[in-house]
Design a protein around this motif. Structure first.
Motif, PDB file in Angstrom:
ATOM      1  N   LEU A  97      10.838   8.119  -1.811  1.00  0.00           N
ATOM      2  CA  LEU A  97      11.249   8.833  -2.550  1.00  0.00           C
ATOM      3  C   LEU A  97      11.355   9.135  -4.223  1.00  0.00           C
ATOM      4  CD1 LEU A  97       9.368  12.040  -2.314  1.00  0.00           C
ATOM      5  CD2 LEU A  97      12.052  12.038  -1.435  1.00  0.00           C
ATOM      6  N   ILE A  98      12.130   8.340  -4.156  1.00  0.00           N
ATOM      7  CA  ILE A  98      12.888   8.049  -5.702  1.00  0.00           C
ATOM      8  C   ILE A  98      11.775   7.320  -6.500  1.00  0.00           C
ATOM      9  CG2 ILE A  98      13.919   7.349  -7.138  1.00  0.00           C
ATOM     10  CD1 ILE A  98      16.163   7.477  -5.085  1.00  0.00           C
ATOM     11  N   ASN A  99      10.932   6.330  -5.729  1.00  0.00           N
ATOM     12  CA  ASN A  99      10.356   5.499  -6.952  1.00  0.00           C
ATOM     13  C   ASN A  99       8.966   6.305  -7.138  1.00  0.00           C
ATOM     14  OD1 ASN A  99       9.080   2.827  -7.620  1.00  0.00           O
ATOM     15  ND2 ASN A  99       8.015   3.326  -6.216  1.00  0.00           N
ATOM     16  N   GLY A 100       8.363   7.369  -5.952  1.00  0.00           N
ATOM     17  CA  GLY A 100       6.724   8.088  -5.895  1.00  0.00           C
ATOM     18  C   GLY A 100       7.017   9.328  -7.086  1.00  0.00           C
ATOM     19  N   MET A 101       8.212   9.596  -6.909  1.00  0.00           N
ATOM     20  CA  MET A 101       8.777  10.649  -7.779  1.00  0.00           C
ATOM     21  C   MET A 101       8.664  10.062  -9.869  1.00  0.00           C
ATOM     22  SD  MET A 101      11.195  13.335  -5.709  1.00  0.00           S
ATOM     23  CE  MET A 101      11.682  14.212  -6.981  1.00  0.00           C
ATOM     24  N   MET A 102       9.602   9.172  -9.131  1.00  0.00           N
ATOM     25  CA  MET A 102       9.477   8.126 -10.734  1.00  0.00           C
ATOM     26  C   MET A 102       8.010   8.175 -11.977  1.00  0.00           C
ATOM     27  SD  MET A 102      12.753   7.667 -11.959  1.00  0.00           S
ATOM     28  CE  MET A 102      14.317   8.001 -11.236  1.00  0.00           C
TER      29      MET A 102
ATOM     30  N   ASP B 163       0.917  -1.394   0.178  1.00  0.00           N
ATOM     31  CA  ASP B 163       0.232  -0.519   0.289  1.00  0.00           C
ATOM     32  C   ASP B 163       0.448   1.441  -0.119  1.00  0.00           C
ATOM     33  OD1 ASP B 163       1.371  -0.150   2.971  1.00  0.00           O
ATOM     34  OD2 ASP B 163      -1.056   0.345   3.347  1.00  0.00           O
ATOM     35  N   LEU B 164       1.667   1.194  -0.474  1.00  0.00           N
ATOM     36  CA  LEU B 164       2.716   2.592  -0.506  1.00  0.00           C
ATOM     37  C   LEU B 164       2.860   3.509  -1.297  1.00  0.00           C
ATOM     38  CD1 LEU B 164       5.840   3.385   1.046  1.00  0.00           C
ATOM     39  CD2 LEU B 164       6.843   2.760  -1.007  1.00  0.00           C
ATOM     40  N   ASN B 165       2.694   4.457  -1.041  1.00  0.00           N
ATOM     41  CA  ASN B 165       2.661   5.831  -2.398  1.00  0.00           C
ATOM     42  C   ASN B 165       1.053   4.984  -3.358  1.00  0.00           C
ATOM     43  OD1 ASN B 165       5.251   6.444  -1.604  1.00  0.00           O
ATOM     44  ND2 ASN B 165       6.368   5.124  -3.030  1.00  0.00           N
ATOM     45  N   THR B 166       0.476   5.386  -2.775  1.00  0.00           N
ATOM     46  CA  THR B 166      -1.064   5.330  -3.545  1.00  0.00           C
ATOM     47  C   THR B 166      -1.470   6.608  -3.947  1.00  0.00           C
ATOM     48  OG1 THR B 166      -2.400   5.474  -1.226  1.00  0.00           O
ATOM     49  CG2 THR B 166      -1.633   2.697  -2.440  1.00  0.00           C
ATOM     50  N   SER B 167      -1.448   7.483  -3.215  1.00  0.00           N
ATOM     51  CA  SER B 167      -1.024   9.076  -3.238  1.00  0.00           C
ATOM     52  C   SER B 167      -0.438  10.723  -2.850  1.00  0.00           C
ATOM     53  CB  SER B 167      -2.351   9.087  -3.187  1.00  0.00           C
ATOM     54  OG  SER B 167      -2.632   8.820  -1.502  1.00  0.00           O
ATOM     55  N   TYR B 168      -0.484  10.797  -4.079  1.00  0.00           N
ATOM     56  CA  TYR B 168       0.240  11.836  -4.132  1.00  0.00           C
ATOM     57  C   TYR B 168       0.511  13.755  -3.371  1.00  0.00           C
ATOM     58  CZ  TYR B 168       3.182   8.423  -5.989  1.00  0.00           C
ATOM     59  OH  TYR B 168       3.527   7.328  -6.328  1.00  0.00           O
ATOM     60  N   SER B 169       0.464  14.276  -2.831  1.00  0.00           N
ATOM     61  CA  SER B 169       0.192  16.046  -2.534  1.00  0.00           C
ATOM     62  C   SER B 169       0.717  16.335  -3.969  1.00  0.00           C
ATOM     63  CB  SER B 169       1.170  15.811  -2.113  1.00  0.00           C
ATOM     64  OG  SER B 169       2.910  16.122  -1.868  1.00  0.00           O
ATOM     65  N   PRO B 170      -0.091  17.277  -4.209  1.00  0.00           N
ATOM     66  CA  PRO B 170       0.188  18.835  -4.627  1.00  0.00           C
ATOM     67  C   PRO B 170       1.042  19.295  -5.225  1.00  0.00           C
ATOM     68  CG  PRO B 170      -2.496  18.803  -4.135  1.00  0.00           C
ATOM     69  CD  PRO B 170      -1.287  17.721  -2.937  1.00  0.00           C
TER      70      PRO B 170
ATOM     71  N   ARG C  50       9.705  -1.651   7.228  1.00  0.00           N
ATOM     72  CA  ARG C  50       8.690  -0.912   6.676  1.00  0.00           C
ATOM     73  C   ARG C  50       9.160   0.450   6.153  1.00  0.00           C
ATOM     74  NH1 ARG C  50       3.313  -1.451   6.207  1.00  0.00           N
ATOM     75  NH2 ARG C  50       3.744  -2.527   8.234  1.00  0.00           N
ATOM     76  N   PRO C  51       9.162   1.054   4.511  1.00  0.00           N
ATOM     77  CA  PRO C  51       9.476   2.398   3.713  1.00  0.00           C
ATOM     78  C   PRO C  51       8.196   3.649   4.459  1.00  0.00           C
ATOM     79  CG  PRO C  51       9.364   0.541   2.203  1.00  0.00           C
ATOM     80  CD  PRO C  51       8.509   0.100   3.455  1.00  0.00           C
ATOM     81  N   SER C  52       8.397   4.692   4.749  1.00  0.00           N
ATOM     82  CA  SER C  52       7.903   5.910   5.017  1.00  0.00           C
ATOM     83  C   SER C  52       7.290   6.061   3.278  1.00  0.00           C
ATOM     84  CB  SER C  52       8.435   6.625   5.322  1.00  0.00           C
ATOM     85  OG  SER C  52       8.869   6.549   6.719  1.00  0.00           O
ATOM     86  N   PRO C  53       6.017   6.687   3.564  1.00  0.00           N
ATOM     87  CA  PRO C  53       5.733   7.384   2.043  1.00  0.00           C
ATOM     88  C   PRO C  53       6.233   8.342   1.471  1.00  0.00           C
ATOM     89  CG  PRO C  53       3.877   6.731   3.388  1.00  0.00           C
ATOM     90  CD  PRO C  53       5.347   6.590   4.241  1.00  0.00           C
TER      91      PRO C  53
END
Length: 480
Positions: free
Chosen positions: A167-172, A96-103, A146-149
């Protein structure tokens, strides 16, 4: 060693470094418990190696226990046994990691990557995380897995290896790039996934990006000044478990960067001025050597650069002093760092009558690095394969002729080598010294090879050229 296990729990075990030890295993039951006993007698003494990144598990006989399955209240549950089980365990921490991202995070990624190619986008994201997110380790309990979102790490501006990878994964992902979470054990851990498919095999997390069918780019945000696409040195030669988009995983072995990737090339020109030696130098750092130089200079005030460079570039004796410098590309990515410097060296040359002696080995690195093998042995550790080249060009003063130049010399054994070459040119004598290290750790008989190298270096470091004062300024006498 004895383990008492409830009858509803099935355990497994792995033996390591047990070839030379007769370890006997006995299993029996009493009531609701199963007992496992491991016993060894008459163990021969062995050398004990101790260091930060080479621990006892590399060489000491030991057993690792793990839970294979349980059957409590007729509810069977499988835990560990093979690599698939380990990945299923890890996957539970990122499902359930990085299911949404802030504006705000979306806006940053858009600004960073606008108008760039896919490769340029990945590079820009990686460098932004390096520059803007502070590494803070946190390993307590399940938070060690457990990684932080990405949103949390972005807002706090700090994270551990797991958080920075998240964070790198989410930004990618926001940039439309494929990236994965990956687990890896540093070289402190001796096991492969096949040998020990348990959480003990890993102690680090990175992001990974597929750049070809069989090629993976590792993105480790914890390394300041590490160029994009370069494999971090502390996991080179190790296996990485990469989570794939289809829910599976790949095991990728990290390549080892060759000695020619990380280099130091230090070239100086020296001349006598009275009793002083004046010099001009240029040192170039590439690869991990450049990263280490940047880290050493990070935070140093520019007014203190000469003082810091005096310590880092020390030559000859403790009366060496950098008087001026020009630095290029030190904190820039993807370029060698270059430092031009001017220095003075006091009380280094030796005069006896009309003879002058100069030791061109201004850099006497490793002269005190021999290993004491009489007790607990400190293994020889090398963070990365590297090559160091030192060139000293001595300008012969008017009124002197050369009377002695040391012989060339070369040392090579296995994965370490050293060479000294003297060149006589028009009005100058040049010494070129080169060291090459192609190892991560030396133990056992390799320690003896290392000590032979240090003895050899010290022998060469004692060699000097000799000059004699003469009225014939065109003399070319050289004696060996």
């Amino acid at each position: 060693m004895t383990a008492r296990v409830h009858r509803d729990v099935e355990i497994g075990y792995k033996l390591f470094n047990a070839e030379a030890a007769d370890i006997r295993h006995k299993q029996y039951s009493r009531g609701r418990y199963t007992y496992h006993e491991w016993e060894v007698t008459d163990v021969d003494p062995y050398d004990y190696y101790s260091s930060e990144s080479y621990n006892i598990n590399h060489f000491s006989p030991h057993v690792v226990l793990y839970v294979k399955s349980t059957n409590i209240d007729d509810q069977p549950k499988k835990y560990f046994g093979d690599i698939d089980d380990l990945f299923d365990y890890y996957k539970g921490f990122i499902s359930d990691l990085n299911t949404s991202y802030s504006p705000e995070l979306k806006e940053l990624v858009e600004k960073l990557t606008d108008g760039l190619t896919r490769e340029e986008k990945a590079r820009a994201i990686y460098y932004w995380v390096q520059r803007n997110i502070k590494y803070v380790a946190y390993e307590q309990g399940y938070m060690g897995f457990r990684p932080s979102p990405a949103n949390e790490v972005f807002n706090k501006r700090f994270g551990d290896c797991k958080g920075m990878s998240s964070l790198i994964n989410g930004m990618m992902e926001l940039a439309g790039l494929d990236a994965s979470i990956a687990w890896v054990g540093t070289r402190r851990i001796p096991y492969t996934y096949e040998q020990l498919p348990l959480p003990q095999v890993d102690n680090h997390m990175v992001a990974a990006r597929y750049t070809g069918e069989n090629d993976i780019c590792i993105l480790d945000g914890t390394f300041d000044y590490l160029d994009y696409g370069v494999y971090p040195f502390h996991i080179q030669g190790k296996e990485v478990m990469v989570a794939k988009e289809n829910g599976g995983y790949d095991i990728f072995k990290v390549p080892i960067s060759p000695a020619g990737y990380s280099t130091i090339s230090d070239s100086v020109s020296i001349r006598m001025q009275g009793d002083l030696i004046m010099g001009d130098g240029k040192v170039t750092h590439t690869g991990f050597n450049k990263m280490e130089l940047a880290s050493a200079m990070d935070g140093v005030k520019k007014d203190n650069y000469n003082e810091t460079l005096t310590r880092l570039l020390n030559k000859g004796n403790n009366k060496f002093s950098v008087k001026g410098h020009q630095i290029h590309n030190l904190f820039d990515y993807d370029k060698p760092a270059e430092v031009d410097y001017q220095f003075v060296l006091h009380d280094y040359s030796r005069k006896i009558g009309d003879e002058l002696y100069i030791n061109l080995n201004l850099d006497k690195s490793y002269q005190d690095f021999s290993i004491d093998t009489t007790g607990i042995i400190q293994p020889v550790e090398n963070d990365f394969y590297c090559t160091e080249t030192s060139i000293t060009r001595f300008e012969i003063s008017d009124g002197y002729e050369i009377t002695y130049v040391p012989d060339d010399a070369e040392f090579k054994t296995g994965n370490i080598s050293a060479s000294f070459k003297y060149i006589k040119d028009d009005g100058v004598i040049i010494l070129k010294r080169q060291l090459t290290f192609e190892f991560f750790v030396l133990v056992g008989d390799q320690i003896s090879n290392w000590n032979h190298l240090i003895s050899y270096l010290n022998q060469q470091y004692r060699s000097s050229i000799a000059l004699k004062k003469t009225d014939n300024q065109t003399s070319n006498i050289v004696k060996k």
